[in-house]
Write an enzyme that holds these catalytic residues in place. Structure first.
Site, short mmCIF file in Angstrom:
data_model
loop_
_atom_site.label_atom_id
_atom_site.label_comp_id
_atom_site.label_asym_id
_atom_site.label_seq_id
_atom_site.Cartn_x
_atom_site.Cartn_y
_atom_site.Cartn_z
N VAL A 132 0.85 -1.20 0.00
CA VAL A 132 0.00 0.00 0.00
C VAL A 132 0.88 1.25 0.00
O VAL A 132 0.50 2.29 -0.53
CB VAL A 132 -1.00 -0.02 1.19
CG1 VAL A 132 -0.31 0.17 2.52
CG2 VAL A 132 -2.08 1.03 1.01
N ARG A 239 -10.90 14.00 10.32
CA ARG A 239 -11.70 12.80 10.10
C ARG A 239 -12.94 12.87 10.99
O ARG A 239 -12.92 12.33 12.12
CB ARG A 239 -10.90 11.55 10.46
CG ARG A 239 -9.55 11.44 9.79
CD ARG A 239 -9.65 10.66 8.53
NE ARG A 239 -8.38 10.61 7.83
CZ ARG A 239 -8.22 10.05 6.66
NH1 ARG A 239 -9.24 9.49 6.05
NH2 ARG A 239 -7.05 10.04 6.07
N ARG A 295 6.99 3.88 7.80
CA ARG A 295 8.24 3.71 7.08
C ARG A 295 9.37 4.25 7.95
O ARG A 295 9.18 5.22 8.69
CB ARG A 295 8.24 4.50 5.75
CG ARG A 295 7.41 3.88 4.63
CD ARG A 295 8.05 2.60 4.09
NE ARG A 295 7.29 2.04 2.99
CZ ARG A 295 6.34 1.10 3.11
NH1 ARG A 295 6.02 0.60 4.29
NH2 ARG A 295 5.71 0.64 2.04
N GLU A 324 16.80 -1.19 5.65
CA GLU A 324 16.15 -2.49 5.75
C GLU A 324 16.76 -3.38 4.67
O GLU A 324 16.88 -2.94 3.53
CB GLU A 324 14.64 -2.36 5.51
CG GLU A 324 13.94 -1.66 6.67
CD GLU A 324 12.43 -1.58 6.50
OE1 GLU A 324 11.87 -2.29 5.63
OE2 GLU A 324 11.81 -0.81 7.23
N HIS A 343 9.94 -5.60 9.66
CA HIS A 343 8.93 -5.17 8.67
C HIS A 343 7.92 -6.29 8.38
O HIS A 343 7.80 -6.77 7.24
CB HIS A 343 9.60 -4.70 7.37
CG HIS A 343 8.74 -3.77 6.58
ND1 HIS A 343 9.24 -2.75 5.80
CD2 HIS A 343 7.39 -3.71 6.42
CE1 HIS A 343 8.25 -2.10 5.21
NE2 HIS A 343 7.10 -2.67 5.57
P1 NDP Z 1 -3.75 5.74 4.23
O1 NDP Z 1 -3.53 6.48 2.96
O2 NDP Z 1 -5.12 5.26 4.56
O3 NDP Z 1 -3.23 6.62 5.44
C1 NDP Z 1 -2.10 7.41 5.33
C2 NDP Z 1 -2.14 8.42 6.44
O4 NDP Z 1 -0.96 9.21 6.34
C3 NDP Z 1 -3.34 9.36 6.33
O5 NDP Z 1 -3.95 9.49 7.59
C4 NDP Z 1 -2.69 10.68 5.94
O6 NDP Z 1 -3.35 11.78 6.50
C5 NDP Z 1 -1.33 10.55 6.56
N1 NDP Z 1 -0.42 11.49 5.93
C6 NDP Z 1 -0.01 11.52 4.65
N2 NDP Z 1 0.77 12.58 4.44
C7 NDP Z 1 0.83 13.23 5.62
C8 NDP Z 1 1.48 14.40 6.03
N3 NDP Z 1 2.22 15.12 5.17
N4 NDP Z 1 1.35 14.79 7.32
C9 NDP Z 1 0.61 14.07 8.17
N5 NDP Z 1 -0.04 12.95 7.83
C10 NDP Z 1 0.08 12.54 6.56
O7 NDP Z 1 -2.71 4.53 4.18
P2 NDP Z 1 -2.70 3.20 5.05
O8 NDP Z 1 -3.21 3.48 6.40
O9 NDP Z 1 -3.29 2.10 4.29
O10 NDP Z 1 -1.11 2.94 5.12
C11 NDP Z 1 -0.28 3.88 5.75
C12 NDP Z 1 1.18 3.55 5.56
O11 NDP Z 1 1.53 2.43 6.35
C13 NDP Z 1 1.59 3.15 4.15
O12 NDP Z 1 1.85 4.29 3.37
C14 NDP Z 1 2.83 2.32 4.38
O13 NDP Z 1 3.98 3.13 4.32
C15 NDP Z 1 2.68 1.80 5.79
N6 NDP Z 1 2.45 0.36 5.84
C16 NDP Z 1 3.37 -0.42 6.52
C17 NDP Z 1 3.17 -1.76 6.66
C18 NDP Z 1 4.13 -2.59 7.39
O14 NDP Z 1 4.30 -3.75 7.07
N7 NDP Z 1 4.79 -2.06 8.41
C19 NDP Z 1 2.00 -2.44 6.08
C20 NDP Z 1 1.11 -1.53 5.39
C21 NDP Z 1 1.35 -0.18 5.30
P3 NDP Z 1 -4.28 12.70 5.59
O15 NDP Z 1 -5.38 11.80 5.13
O16 NDP Z 1 -4.71 13.76 6.53
O17 NDP Z 1 -3.44 13.16 4.48
C1 DGY Z 2 3.13 -1.87 2.54
O1 DGY Z 2 2.21 -2.50 2.00
O2 DGY Z 2 3.39 -0.70 2.28
C2 DGY Z 2 3.94 -2.58 3.60
O3 DGY Z 2 5.05 -1.92 3.99
C3 DGY Z 2 4.16 -4.01 3.35
O4 DGY Z 2 2.94 -4.65 3.47
#
Ligand code: NDP
Ligand code: DGY
Length: 377
Positions: A132, A239, A295, A324, A343
Protein backbone atom coordinates in the site's frame (compact mmCIF):
# COMPACT_ATOMS: atom_id res chain seq x y z
CA UNK A 1 -8.20 -2.69 -28.48
CA UNK A 2 -6.76 -1.68 -31.78
CA UNK A 3 -3.12 -2.46 -32.21
CA UNK A 4 -0.61 -2.49 -34.99
CA UNK A 5 0.45 -6.04 -35.68
CA UNK A 6 3.89 -6.54 -37.04
CA UNK A 7 5.04 -9.53 -39.04
CA UNK A 8 1.54 -10.89 -39.52
CA UNK A 9 1.13 -14.01 -41.63
CA UNK A 10 -2.26 -14.40 -43.22
CA UNK A 11 -3.98 -16.67 -45.65
CA UNK A 12 -4.78 -15.27 -49.05
CA UNK A 13 -7.94 -16.62 -50.72
CA UNK A 14 -6.52 -16.18 -54.20
CA UNK A 15 -3.13 -17.65 -53.75
CA UNK A 16 -4.00 -20.07 -50.92
CA UNK A 17 -0.68 -19.24 -49.40
CA UNK A 18 0.64 -17.39 -46.37
CA UNK A 19 1.84 -13.91 -47.13
CA UNK A 20 3.79 -11.64 -44.89
CA UNK A 21 2.56 -8.18 -44.17
CA UNK A 22 4.19 -5.64 -41.90
CA UNK A 23 1.32 -3.34 -41.09
CA UNK A 24 -2.23 -4.43 -40.42
CA UNK A 25 -4.60 -3.13 -37.84
CA UNK A 26 -5.94 -5.91 -35.70
CA UNK A 27 -8.35 -6.11 -32.87
CA UNK A 28 -7.24 -8.37 -30.10
CA UNK A 29 -7.79 -9.12 -26.48
CA UNK A 30 -5.43 -10.58 -23.91
CA UNK A 31 -7.60 -13.64 -23.58
CA UNK A 32 -7.18 -14.91 -27.09
CA UNK A 33 -3.92 -16.40 -28.16
CA UNK A 34 -5.09 -17.03 -31.72
CA UNK A 35 -6.99 -14.34 -33.49
CA UNK A 36 -8.97 -14.38 -36.66
CA UNK A 37 -7.73 -11.41 -38.56
CA UNK A 38 -9.05 -9.48 -41.45
CA UNK A 39 -6.77 -7.44 -43.62
CA UNK A 40 -7.39 -5.45 -46.74
CA UNK A 41 -4.76 -5.86 -49.37
CA UNK A 42 -5.02 -2.68 -51.36
CA UNK A 43 -2.71 -3.85 -54.12
CA UNK A 44 -4.83 -6.89 -55.09
CA UNK A 45 -8.20 -5.47 -53.88
CA UNK A 46 -9.42 -8.50 -52.10
CA UNK A 47 -10.22 -9.45 -48.54
CA UNK A 48 -8.05 -11.84 -46.67
CA UNK A 49 -8.82 -13.79 -43.59
CA UNK A 50 -6.18 -15.50 -41.55
CA UNK A 51 -5.19 -16.66 -38.19
CA UNK A 52 -2.12 -15.67 -36.29
CA UNK A 53 -0.62 -16.47 -32.97
CA UNK A 54 -0.38 -13.24 -30.99
CA UNK A 55 2.26 -12.67 -28.38
CA UNK A 56 0.92 -12.24 -24.86
CA UNK A 57 1.81 -9.24 -22.70
CA UNK A 58 5.11 -9.65 -20.91
CA UNK A 59 5.22 -9.24 -17.15
CA UNK A 60 8.30 -9.11 -14.94
CA UNK A 61 7.80 -10.42 -11.39
CA UNK A 62 10.62 -9.33 -9.14
CA UNK A 63 10.46 -12.14 -6.56
CA UNK A 64 10.04 -15.91 -6.65
CA UNK A 65 8.02 -16.60 -3.52
CA UNK A 66 4.80 -14.80 -4.29
CA UNK A 67 1.53 -16.64 -3.52
CA UNK A 68 0.71 -19.27 -6.15
CA UNK A 69 -2.82 -18.00 -6.76
CA UNK A 70 -1.48 -14.68 -8.03
CA UNK A 71 1.10 -16.44 -10.18
CA UNK A 72 -1.62 -18.62 -11.74
CA UNK A 73 -3.69 -15.55 -12.57
CA UNK A 74 -0.78 -13.91 -14.36
CA UNK A 75 0.39 -17.09 -16.09
CA UNK A 76 -3.07 -17.57 -17.56
CA UNK A 77 -2.99 -14.26 -19.39
CA UNK A 78 0.60 -13.16 -19.65
CA UNK A 79 4.08 -14.28 -20.47
CA UNK A 80 5.71 -14.20 -17.06
CA UNK A 81 9.40 -13.60 -16.44
CA UNK A 82 9.99 -14.22 -12.75
CA UNK A 83 13.20 -13.42 -10.87
CA UNK A 84 13.89 -16.91 -9.51
CA UNK A 85 15.10 -16.01 -6.02
CA UNK A 86 13.41 -15.15 -2.75
CA UNK A 87 15.68 -12.17 -2.16
CA UNK A 88 15.41 -8.83 -3.96
CA UNK A 89 16.34 -8.77 -7.62
CA UNK A 90 19.70 -7.00 -8.05
CA UNK A 91 19.31 -3.59 -9.61
CA UNK A 92 21.30 -4.43 -12.78
CA UNK A 93 19.16 -7.53 -13.32
CA UNK A 94 15.99 -5.50 -13.02
CA UNK A 95 17.32 -2.89 -15.46
CA UNK A 96 18.07 -5.68 -17.91
CA UNK A 97 14.94 -7.73 -17.45
CA UNK A 98 12.47 -4.87 -17.57
CA UNK A 99 13.39 -4.10 -21.18
CA UNK A 100 10.43 -4.81 -23.44
CA UNK A 101 8.07 -5.70 -20.59
CA UNK A 102 4.46 -4.50 -20.63
CA UNK A 103 4.09 -4.65 -16.86
CA UNK A 104 6.05 -5.14 -13.67
CA UNK A 105 4.89 -6.85 -10.48
CA UNK A 106 7.15 -5.31 -7.86
CA UNK A 107 7.56 -5.10 -4.11
CA UNK A 108 8.51 -2.23 -1.86
CA UNK A 109 12.16 -3.31 -2.17
CA UNK A 110 12.31 -2.18 -5.82
CA UNK A 111 12.89 1.49 -6.44
CA UNK A 112 11.07 2.35 -9.64
CA UNK A 113 12.73 5.58 -10.73
CA UNK A 114 13.75 7.35 -13.94
CA UNK A 115 16.59 4.91 -14.59
CA UNK A 116 14.25 1.91 -14.42
CA UNK A 117 11.58 3.65 -16.49
CA UNK A 118 14.17 4.57 -19.13
CA UNK A 119 15.40 0.99 -19.21
CA UNK A 120 11.83 -0.25 -19.63
CA UNK A 121 11.15 2.10 -22.53
CA UNK A 122 7.79 2.71 -24.09
CA UNK A 123 6.54 -0.86 -23.73
CA UNK A 124 5.87 -0.48 -19.98
CA UNK A 125 2.18 0.24 -19.41
CA UNK A 126 1.41 -0.99 -15.90
CA UNK A 127 3.18 -1.10 -12.54
CA UNK A 128 1.62 -3.27 -9.86
CA UNK A 129 3.20 -2.92 -6.45
CA UNK A 130 2.38 -5.52 -3.83
CA UNK A 131 2.18 -2.86 -1.12
CA UNK A 132 0.00 0.00 0.00
CA UNK A 133 3.02 2.23 0.54
CA UNK A 134 4.34 3.76 -2.65
CA UNK A 135 7.30 5.84 -1.54
CA UNK A 136 9.53 3.53 -3.62
CA UNK A 137 7.84 4.71 -6.83
CA UNK A 138 8.81 7.98 -8.58
CA UNK A 139 5.20 8.90 -9.20
CA UNK A 140 5.85 12.16 -11.06
CA UNK A 141 8.02 10.40 -13.64
CA UNK A 142 5.55 7.54 -13.89
CA UNK A 143 2.62 9.89 -14.46
CA UNK A 144 4.52 11.83 -17.13
CA UNK A 145 4.85 8.61 -19.10
CA UNK A 146 1.19 7.68 -18.72
CA UNK A 147 2.00 4.42 -16.93
CA UNK A 148 -0.78 3.07 -14.73
CA UNK A 149 -0.04 2.13 -11.13
CA UNK A 150 -1.95 -0.34 -8.96
CA UNK A 151 -1.37 -0.89 -5.20
CA UNK A 152 -2.96 -2.79 -2.31
CA UNK A 153 -4.99 -0.57 0.04
CA UNK A 154 -7.42 -2.18 2.48
CA UNK A 155 -6.45 -5.84 2.20
CA UNK A 156 -3.62 -5.38 4.72
CA UNK A 157 -5.26 -2.91 7.08
CA UNK A 158 -6.37 -5.46 9.70
CA UNK A 159 -3.08 -7.31 9.73
CA UNK A 160 -1.00 -4.14 10.04
CA UNK A 161 -3.23 -2.51 12.66
CA UNK A 162 -3.13 -5.73 14.68
CA UNK A 163 0.66 -5.87 14.45
CA UNK A 164 0.93 -2.21 15.49
CA UNK A 165 -1.01 -2.95 18.66
CA UNK A 166 1.11 -6.07 19.26
CA UNK A 167 4.27 -3.97 18.90
CA UNK A 168 2.89 -1.32 21.23
CA UNK A 169 2.17 -3.94 23.90
CA UNK A 170 5.47 -5.75 23.34
CA UNK A 171 7.31 -2.45 23.82
CA UNK A 172 5.31 -1.09 26.75
CA UNK A 173 5.31 -4.42 28.63
CA UNK A 174 8.93 -5.20 27.62
CA UNK A 175 8.16 -8.63 26.18
CA UNK A 176 11.41 -9.11 24.25
CA UNK A 177 13.56 -7.96 27.19
CA UNK A 178 11.65 -10.33 29.47
CA UNK A 179 12.09 -13.21 27.02
CA UNK A 180 15.82 -12.44 26.94
CA UNK A 181 15.95 -12.57 30.76
CA UNK A 182 14.34 -15.99 30.70
CA UNK A 183 16.97 -17.25 28.28
CA UNK A 184 20.02 -15.58 29.84
CA UNK A 185 19.39 -16.68 33.43
CA UNK A 186 18.19 -13.27 34.62
CA UNK A 187 14.94 -14.80 35.87
CA UNK A 188 16.82 -17.30 38.00
CA UNK A 189 18.68 -14.48 39.77
CA UNK A 190 15.66 -12.55 40.94
CA UNK A 191 12.76 -15.03 40.82
CA UNK A 192 9.63 -12.89 41.20
CA UNK A 193 11.04 -9.52 42.27
CA UNK A 194 8.27 -6.95 42.64
CA UNK A 195 9.97 -4.28 40.54
CA UNK A 196 11.60 -6.56 38.02
CA UNK A 197 10.47 -6.22 34.37
CA UNK A 198 7.72 -3.76 35.17
CA UNK A 199 6.32 -1.96 32.16
CA UNK A 200 3.75 0.73 31.57
CA UNK A 201 0.06 0.06 30.99
CA UNK A 202 -2.26 1.64 28.48
CA UNK A 203 -5.25 2.18 30.78
CA UNK A 204 -5.91 5.84 31.49
CA UNK A 205 -3.26 6.99 28.98
CA UNK A 206 -3.29 9.40 26.04
CA UNK A 207 -2.53 7.78 22.71
CA UNK A 208 -1.47 9.93 19.76
CA UNK A 209 -1.74 8.65 16.20
CA UNK A 210 0.16 10.34 13.39
CA UNK A 211 -1.83 9.49 10.25
CA UNK A 212 -5.37 8.42 11.09
CA UNK A 213 -5.84 6.71 7.73
CA UNK A 214 -6.95 3.10 7.21
CA UNK A 215 -4.29 1.56 9.47
CA UNK A 216 -4.37 4.39 12.03
CA UNK A 217 -8.13 3.95 12.34
CA UNK A 218 -7.66 0.20 12.72
CA UNK A 219 -5.22 0.83 15.57
CA UNK A 220 -7.64 3.16 17.33
CA UNK A 221 -10.48 0.68 16.91
CA UNK A 222 -8.40 -2.11 18.44
CA UNK A 223 -7.25 0.05 21.35
CA UNK A 224 -10.81 1.04 22.28
CA UNK A 225 -10.98 -1.87 24.70
CA UNK A 226 -7.84 -0.89 26.63
CA UNK A 227 -9.35 1.94 28.68
CA UNK A 228 -7.49 4.74 26.86
CA UNK A 229 -8.41 8.18 28.24
CA UNK A 230 -7.79 10.27 25.09
CA UNK A 231 -7.03 9.57 21.45
CA UNK A 232 -5.24 12.43 19.68
CA UNK A 233 -4.45 12.47 15.98
CA UNK A 234 -2.57 14.67 13.52
CA UNK A 235 -2.55 14.67 9.76
CA UNK A 236 -3.40 16.87 6.81
CA UNK A 237 -7.14 16.46 7.08
CA UNK A 238 -9.75 16.03 9.79
CA UNK A 239 -11.70 12.80 10.10
CA UNK A 240 -15.19 13.70 11.39
CA UNK A 241 -16.29 10.04 11.58
CA UNK A 242 -13.31 9.23 13.79
CA UNK A 243 -14.00 12.30 15.95
CA UNK A 244 -17.44 10.88 16.61
CA UNK A 245 -15.65 7.81 17.98
CA UNK A 246 -13.59 9.98 20.31
CA UNK A 247 -10.51 11.06 18.33
CA UNK A 248 -9.32 14.66 18.83
CA UNK A 249 -7.62 16.43 15.92
CA UNK A 250 -4.59 18.31 17.29
CA UNK A 251 -1.53 20.11 15.90
CA UNK A 252 1.54 17.87 15.65
CA UNK A 253 3.19 19.76 18.55
CA UNK A 254 0.27 19.00 20.84
CA UNK A 255 0.38 15.34 19.85
CA UNK A 256 4.08 15.27 20.79
CA UNK A 257 3.62 17.05 24.11
CA UNK A 258 0.52 15.29 25.40
CA UNK A 259 0.82 11.68 24.23
CA UNK A 260 1.97 8.85 26.48
CA UNK A 261 2.08 6.52 23.48
CA UNK A 262 2.53 7.56 19.86
CA UNK A 263 1.65 5.27 16.95
CA UNK A 264 3.13 6.31 13.61
CA UNK A 265 0.88 5.10 10.80
CA UNK A 266 1.25 7.83 8.18
CA UNK A 267 2.58 7.59 4.64
CA UNK A 268 6.19 8.57 3.97
CA UNK A 269 6.44 11.66 1.78
CA UNK A 270 8.36 14.94 1.64
CA UNK A 271 6.35 16.36 4.53
CA UNK A 272 6.63 13.36 6.84
CA UNK A 273 10.26 12.43 6.15
CA UNK A 274 12.27 12.88 9.39
CA UNK A 275 9.25 14.48 11.05
CA UNK A 276 10.35 12.77 14.27
CA UNK A 277 13.68 14.61 14.64
CA UNK A 278 15.68 16.08 17.54
CA UNK A 279 13.17 18.88 18.00
CA UNK A 280 10.21 16.49 18.02
CA UNK A 281 11.81 14.15 20.56
CA UNK A 282 12.65 17.12 22.79
CA UNK A 283 8.96 18.00 22.96
CA UNK A 284 7.82 14.50 23.92
CA UNK A 285 7.27 13.31 27.47
CA UNK A 286 10.26 11.56 29.04
CA UNK A 287 7.87 8.69 29.72
CA UNK A 288 6.65 8.52 26.10
CA UNK A 289 6.77 5.37 24.00
CA UNK A 290 6.71 5.57 20.20
CA UNK A 291 5.92 2.75 17.78
CA UNK A 292 6.44 3.00 14.05
CA UNK A 293 4.82 0.72 11.46
CA UNK A 294 4.80 3.23 8.58
CA UNK A 295 8.24 3.71 7.08
CA UNK A 296 11.68 4.06 8.65
CA UNK A 297 12.20 7.44 6.95
CA UNK A 298 9.50 9.10 9.07
CA UNK A 299 11.87 8.93 12.05
CA UNK A 300 15.31 10.52 11.97
CA UNK A 301 17.04 7.46 13.34
CA UNK A 302 20.15 9.11 14.81
CA UNK A 303 17.91 11.45 16.76
CA UNK A 304 15.86 8.48 18.00
CA UNK A 305 18.98 6.62 19.13
CA UNK A 306 20.09 9.69 21.11
CA UNK A 307 16.63 10.13 22.60
CA UNK A 308 16.55 6.47 23.69
CA UNK A 309 20.08 6.54 25.11
CA UNK A 310 19.67 9.78 27.04
CA UNK A 311 16.23 9.00 28.40
CA UNK A 312 14.61 11.82 26.44
CA UNK A 313 11.87 9.29 25.70
CA UNK A 314 11.26 5.95 27.39
CA UNK A 315 11.14 3.38 24.59
CA UNK A 316 10.49 2.69 20.94
CA UNK A 317 9.05 -0.19 18.94
CA UNK A 318 10.01 -0.33 15.29
CA UNK A 319 8.69 -2.55 12.53
CA UNK A 320 10.31 -0.28 9.96
CA UNK A 321 13.74 1.31 10.05
CA UNK A 322 16.69 2.48 8.00
CA UNK A 323 18.23 0.60 6.34
CA UNK A 324 16.15 -2.49 5.75
CA UNK A 325 17.22 -5.18 6.37
CA UNK A 326 18.90 -3.72 9.46
CA UNK A 327 22.36 -5.23 10.04
CA UNK A 328 22.17 -7.45 13.18
CA UNK A 329 25.00 -5.49 14.82
CA UNK A 330 23.37 -2.08 14.24
CA UNK A 331 23.38 0.33 17.18
CA UNK A 332 19.58 0.06 17.48
CA UNK A 333 19.86 -3.64 18.27
CA UNK A 334 21.98 -2.84 21.34
CA UNK A 335 19.36 -0.65 23.02
CA UNK A 336 17.29 -2.50 25.65
CA UNK A 337 14.48 0.06 25.32
CA UNK A 338 14.08 -0.52 21.58
CA UNK A 339 11.87 -3.36 20.34
CA UNK A 340 12.71 -4.35 16.79
CA UNK A 341 10.82 -6.55 14.34
CA UNK A 342 11.67 -7.00 10.65
CA UNK A 343 8.93 -5.17 8.67
CA UNK A 344 6.24 -7.79 9.28
CA UNK A 345 3.22 -5.48 9.55
CA UNK A 346 1.27 -7.25 6.80
CA UNK A 347 2.94 -10.65 7.24
CA UNK A 348 -0.20 -12.69 7.78
CA UNK A 349 -0.94 -15.61 5.49
CA UNK A 350 -4.29 -14.67 3.98
CA UNK A 351 -3.30 -11.01 3.88
CA UNK A 352 -0.24 -11.73 1.76
CA UNK A 353 -2.36 -13.81 -0.62
CA UNK A 354 -4.88 -10.96 -0.81
CA UNK A 355 -2.11 -8.47 -1.56
CA UNK A 356 -0.63 -10.67 -4.28
CA UNK A 357 -3.94 -11.43 -6.02
CA UNK A 358 -4.96 -7.78 -5.87
CA UNK A 359 -1.64 -6.88 -7.49
CA UNK A 360 -2.20 -9.48 -10.21
CA UNK A 361 -5.77 -8.21 -10.79
CA UNK A 362 -4.48 -4.64 -11.02
CA UNK A 363 -1.94 -5.65 -13.63
CA UNK A 364 -4.33 -7.70 -15.73
CA UNK A 365 -7.04 -5.03 -15.67
CA UNK A 366 -4.48 -2.34 -16.50
CA UNK A 367 -3.20 -4.31 -19.49
CA UNK A 368 -6.72 -5.02 -20.70
CA UNK A 369 -7.68 -1.36 -20.38
CA UNK A 370 -10.30 -2.27 -17.79
CA UNK A 371 -10.82 -0.36 -14.51
CA UNK A 372 -8.12 -1.49 -12.07
CA UNK A 373 -9.48 -2.69 -8.69
CA UNK A 374 -7.03 -0.46 -6.79
CA UNK A 375 -5.52 2.17 -9.04
CA UNK A 376 -3.18 4.75 -7.53
CA UNK A 377 -2.66 6.78 -10.70
P1 NDP B 1 -3.75 5.74 4.23
O1 NDP B 1 -3.53 6.48 2.96
O2 NDP B 1 -5.12 5.26 4.56
O3 NDP B 1 -3.23 6.62 5.44
C1 NDP B 1 -2.10 7.41 5.33
C2 NDP B 1 -2.14 8.42 6.44
O4 NDP B 1 -0.96 9.21 6.34
C3 NDP B 1 -3.34 9.36 6.33
O5 NDP B 1 -3.95 9.49 7.59
C4 NDP B 1 -2.69 10.68 5.94
O6 NDP B 1 -3.35 11.78 6.50
C5 NDP B 1 -1.33 10.55 6.56
N1 NDP B 1 -0.42 11.49 5.93
C6 NDP B 1 -0.01 11.52 4.65
N2 NDP B 1 0.77 12.58 4.44
C7 NDP B 1 0.83 13.23 5.62
C8 NDP B 1 1.48 14.40 6.03
N3 NDP B 1 2.22 15.12 5.17
N4 NDP B 1 1.35 14.79 7.32
C9 NDP B 1 0.61 14.07 8.17
N5 NDP B 1 -0.04 12.95 7.83
C10 NDP B 1 0.08 12.54 6.56
O7 NDP B 1 -2.71 4.53 4.18
P2 NDP B 1 -2.70 3.20 5.05
O8 NDP B 1 -3.21 3.48 6.40
O9 NDP B 1 -3.29 2.10 4.29
O10 NDP B 1 -1.11 2.94 5.12
C11 NDP B 1 -0.28 3.88 5.75
C12 NDP B 1 1.18 3.55 5.56
O11 NDP B 1 1.53 2.43 6.35
C13 NDP B 1 1.59 3.15 4.15
O12 NDP B 1 1.85 4.29 3.37
C14 NDP B 1 2.83 2.32 4.38
O13 NDP B 1 3.98 3.13 4.32
C15 NDP B 1 2.68 1.80 5.79
N6 NDP B 1 2.45 0.36 5.84
C16 NDP B 1 3.37 -0.42 6.52
C17 NDP B 1 3.17 -1.76 6.66
C18 NDP B 1 4.13 -2.59 7.39
O14 NDP B 1 4.30 -3.75 7.07
N7 NDP B 1 4.79 -2.06 8.41
C19 NDP B 1 2.00 -2.44 6.08
C20 NDP B 1 1.11 -1.53 5.39
C21 NDP B 1 1.35 -0.18 5.30
P3 NDP B 1 -4.28 12.70 5.59
O15 NDP B 1 -5.38 11.80 5.13
O16 NDP B 1 -4.71 13.76 6.53
O17 NDP B 1 -3.44 13.16 4.48
C1 DGY C 1 3.13 -1.87 2.54
O1 DGY C 1 2.21 -2.50 2.00
O2 DGY C 1 3.39 -0.70 2.28
C2 DGY C 1 3.94 -2.58 3.60
O3 DGY C 1 5.05 -1.92 3.99
C3 DGY C 1 4.16 -4.01 3.35
O4 DGY C 1 2.94 -4.65 3.47
Amino acid sequence: MLKLARSLSFWSKNTASWVKTQRSEVQHSLCSEVLILQAWRSDKRHFCVGAAAMSRPKVLITRADIPQKALDMLNEKCEVDMWPESFPIPREQMLKKIQGKDAIFCLLTEKIDTEVLNAAGSSLKVIGTMSVGYDHLSLEEIKKRGIKVGYTPGVLTDATAELTVALLLATSRRLFEAHGELLNGGWGKCAWSPLWMTGWGLAGSTVGILGLGRIGQGVMQRLQGFGIKRFLYSGRSRRPEEEEKGAEFVPFDTLLKESDFIAVTCALNDQTRDIFNEEAFSKMKKSAIIVNTSRGGVIKQDALITALKTGQIRAAGLDVMTPEPLPPDHELTKLPNCTLIPHIGSAETTTREGMATLTASNIIAGLEDQPMPARLC
